[in-house]
Design a protein around this motif. Sequence first.
Motif, PDB file in Angstrom:
ATOM      1  N   SER A   9       0.850  -1.174   0.000  1.00  0.00           N
ATOM      2  CA  SER A   9       0.000   0.000   0.000  1.00  0.00           C
ATOM      3  C   SER A   9       0.892   1.233   0.000  1.00  0.00           C
ATOM      4  O   SER A   9       2.051   1.187   0.413  1.00  0.00           O
ATOM      5  N   MET A  10       0.369   2.317  -0.448  1.00  0.00           N
ATOM      6  CA  MET A  10       1.135   3.561  -0.497  1.00  0.00           C
ATOM      7  C   MET A  10       1.439   4.054   0.915  1.00  0.00           C
ATOM      8  O   MET A  10       2.519   4.577   1.161  1.00  0.00           O
ATOM      9  N   ASP A  11       0.506   3.862   1.847  1.00  0.00           N
ATOM     10  CA  ASP A  11       0.746   4.267   3.232  1.00  0.00           C
ATOM     11  C   ASP A  11       1.905   3.490   3.848  1.00  0.00           C
ATOM     12  O   ASP A  11       2.751   4.055   4.540  1.00  0.00           O
ATOM     13  N   GLY A  12       1.943   2.191   3.596  1.00  0.00           N
ATOM     14  CA  GLY A  12       3.031   1.368   4.119  1.00  0.00           C
ATOM     15  C   GLY A  12       4.369   1.742   3.524  1.00  0.00           C
ATOM     16  O   GLY A  12       5.396   1.754   4.217  1.00  0.00           O
ATOM     17  N   ILE A  14       5.258   4.744   2.309  1.00  0.00           N
ATOM     18  CA  ILE A  14       5.665   6.049   2.859  1.00  0.00           C
ATOM     19  C   ILE A  14       6.143   5.898   4.301  1.00  0.00           C
ATOM     20  O   ILE A  14       7.156   6.481   4.692  1.00  0.00           O
ATOM     21  N   ALA A  15       5.448   5.084   5.091  1.00  0.00           N
ATOM     22  CA  ALA A  15       5.855   4.862   6.480  1.00  0.00           C
ATOM     23  C   ALA A  15       7.231   4.203   6.530  1.00  0.00           C
ATOM     24  O   ALA A  15       8.078   4.579   7.352  1.00  0.00           O
ATOM     25  N   SER A  16       7.483   3.243   5.659  1.00  0.00           N
ATOM     26  CA  SER A  16       8.795   2.592   5.616  1.00  0.00           C
ATOM     27  C   SER A  16       9.894   3.581   5.264  1.00  0.00           C
ATOM     28  O   SER A  16      10.980   3.545   5.854  1.00  0.00           O
TER      29      SER A  16
END
Length: 75
Positions: A9-12, A14-16
């Motif tokens: 996912s894009m959220d994952g 970016i968080a990484s």
Amino acid sequence: MGVLAVVVSMDGLIASLVYSLIGLTVFVAGLFVFRLVMPFDVHKEIEVDQNTALGIVMGSFILGLAIIVAAAITG
């Protein structure tokens, strides 16, 4: 999709990236502080004088700092 399919996912992503940058920043700052605290030139002691004991201490510091950063990231 098969068993080897990876869902990103894009959220994952970016968080990484954010956690990686924060971890690298803390790591570099820790190494900088380590070099400031030492009363001698760390580079010269390890490279020129072949100081094995300092290499072991610095390696232990790196591993300890990496464990702390990893624990902070995983919560």
